[in-house]
Scaffold this motif. Sequence first.
Motif, PDB file in Angstrom:
ATOM      1  N   UNK A 139       0.834  -1.213   0.000  1.00  0.00           N
ATOM      2  CA  UNK A 139       0.000   0.000   0.000  1.00  0.00           C
ATOM      3  C   UNK A 139       0.866   1.260   0.000  1.00  0.00           C
ATOM      4  N   UNK A 140       2.029   1.197   0.607  1.00  0.00           N
ATOM      5  CA  UNK A 140       2.946   2.335   0.598  1.00  0.00           C
ATOM      6  C   UNK A 140       3.585   2.507  -0.774  1.00  0.00           C
ATOM      7  N   UNK A 141       3.967   1.413  -1.377  1.00  0.00           N
ATOM      8  CA  UNK A 141       4.542   1.486  -2.724  1.00  0.00           C
ATOM      9  C   UNK A 141       3.510   2.007  -3.722  1.00  0.00           C
ATOM     10  N   UNK A 142       2.254   1.594  -3.557  1.00  0.00           N
ATOM     11  CA  UNK A 142       1.187   2.094  -4.420  1.00  0.00           C
ATOM     12  C   UNK A 142       0.995   3.595  -4.238  1.00  0.00           C
ATOM     13  N   UNK A 143       1.029   4.063  -2.981  1.00  0.00           N
ATOM     14  CA  UNK A 143       0.899   5.497  -2.703  1.00  0.00           C
ATOM     15  C   UNK A 143       2.070   6.256  -3.320  1.00  0.00           C
ATOM     16  N   UNK A 144       3.267   5.697  -3.207  1.00  0.00           N
ATOM     17  CA  UNK A 144       4.449   6.334  -3.798  1.00  0.00           C
ATOM     18  C   UNK A 144       4.302   6.429  -5.324  1.00  0.00           C
ATOM     19  N   UNK A 145       3.759   5.404  -5.934  1.00  0.00           N
ATOM     20  CA  UNK A 145       3.538   5.431  -7.389  1.00  0.00           C
ATOM     21  C   UNK A 145       2.533   6.511  -7.769  1.00  0.00           C
ATOM     22  N   UNK A 146       1.475   6.659  -6.972  1.00  0.00           N
ATOM     23  CA  UNK A 146       0.475   7.701  -7.252  1.00  0.00           C
ATOM     24  C   UNK A 146       1.086   9.097  -7.088  1.00  0.00           C
ATOM     25  N   UNK A 170       3.314   9.786 -10.038  1.00  0.00           N
ATOM     26  CA  UNK A 170       2.539  10.037 -11.262  1.00  0.00           C
ATOM     27  C   UNK A 170       2.005  11.468 -11.334  1.00  0.00           C
ATOM     28  N   UNK A 171       1.884  12.142 -10.205  1.00  0.00           N
ATOM     29  CA  UNK A 171       1.376  13.518 -10.181  1.00  0.00           C
ATOM     30  C   UNK A 171       2.412  14.530 -10.659  1.00  0.00           C
ATOM     31  N   UNK A 172       3.666  14.128 -10.743  1.00  0.00           N
ATOM     32  CA  UNK A 172       4.765  15.026 -11.155  1.00  0.00           C
ATOM     33  C   UNK A 172       4.805  16.288 -10.296  1.00  0.00           C
ATOM     34  N   UNK A 173       4.787  16.074  -8.969  1.00  0.00           N
ATOM     35  CA  UNK A 173       4.804  17.210  -8.038  1.00  0.00           C
ATOM     36  C   UNK A 173       6.043  17.207  -7.158  1.00  0.00           C
ATOM     37  N   UNK A 174       7.109  16.567  -7.636  1.00  0.00           N
ATOM     38  CA  UNK A 174       8.370  16.605  -6.906  1.00  0.00           C
ATOM     39  C   UNK A 174       8.676  15.369  -6.090  1.00  0.00           C
ATOM     40  N   UNK A 175       7.892  14.330  -6.232  1.00  0.00           N
ATOM     41  CA  UNK A 175       8.190  13.055  -5.580  1.00  0.00           C
ATOM     42  C   UNK A 175       8.536  12.059  -6.670  1.00  0.00           C
ATOM     43  N   UNK A 176       9.779  11.627  -6.663  1.00  0.00           N
ATOM     44  CA  UNK A 176      10.235  10.744  -7.727  1.00  0.00           C
ATOM     45  C   UNK A 176      10.536   9.364  -7.178  1.00  0.00           C
ATOM     46  N   UNK A 177       9.916   8.385  -7.757  1.00  0.00           N
ATOM     47  CA  UNK A 177      10.146   6.990  -7.388  1.00  0.00           C
ATOM     48  C   UNK A 177      11.155   6.420  -8.366  1.00  0.00           C
ATOM     49  N   UNK A 178      12.359   6.211  -7.900  1.00  0.00           N
ATOM     50  CA  UNK A 178      13.419   5.685  -8.746  1.00  0.00           C
ATOM     51  C   UNK A 178      13.295   4.163  -8.841  1.00  0.00           C
ATOM     52  N   UNK A 179      12.996   3.533  -7.699  1.00  0.00           N
ATOM     53  CA  UNK A 179      12.743   2.090  -7.631  1.00  0.00           C
ATOM     54  C   UNK A 179      11.890   1.857  -6.383  1.00  0.00           C
ATOM     55  N   UNK A 180      11.585   0.600  -6.080  1.00  0.00           N
ATOM     56  CA  UNK A 180      10.793   0.317  -4.883  1.00  0.00           C
ATOM     57  C   UNK A 180      11.534   0.658  -3.590  1.00  0.00           C
ATOM     58  N   UNK A 181      12.819   0.923  -3.689  1.00  0.00           N
ATOM     59  CA  UNK A 181      13.600   1.234  -2.501  1.00  0.00           C
ATOM     60  C   UNK A 181      14.323   2.572  -2.587  1.00  0.00           C
ATOM     61  N   UNK A 182      14.076   3.317  -3.649  1.00  0.00           N
ATOM     62  CA  UNK A 182      14.806   4.566  -3.842  1.00  0.00           C
ATOM     63  C   UNK A 182      13.857   5.670  -4.304  1.00  0.00           C
TER      64      UNK A 182
END
Length: 121
Positions: free
Chosen positions: A71-78, A81-93
């Motif tokens: 659920x946290x990884x899903x939230x990070x993906x969302x 996807x908003x392109x508001x300064x949160x970048x998911x490089x990988x599931x751990x980065x």
Amino acid sequence: YSYFESIVSAICKDKAIVADNHIDNKVKAILCHCKSQFKATTQIQYNYVVGDLKKVRNLLTHNYNGTNKQEQLDAASREHAKSIGFEKVSDESFVVRFEYVVQTLNNLYPILKELSTMLNL
């Protein structure tokens, strides 16, 4: 998110509003104390804060023995996807940019302002 938790806890302490440590119960106790509810737009922001924002904070700050919760990884993906300064490089980065911090504070402010207005702070 931790800032939000701290402010809500301080409000409860200052106004002698009793609730358990769960932030949602503290907010509900404040609303009950004031015999009020959030405005519709504030409720949307509140749902985001205690939903995806909290999950992303937990993902970034808690080490679940190296196993992230889905659920946290899903939230990070969302959030990514908003392109508001949160970048998911990988599931751990992840990269958190200044814009994400500003966006977060912009979501917290109306909630805290509405609560303080209800309590005449």
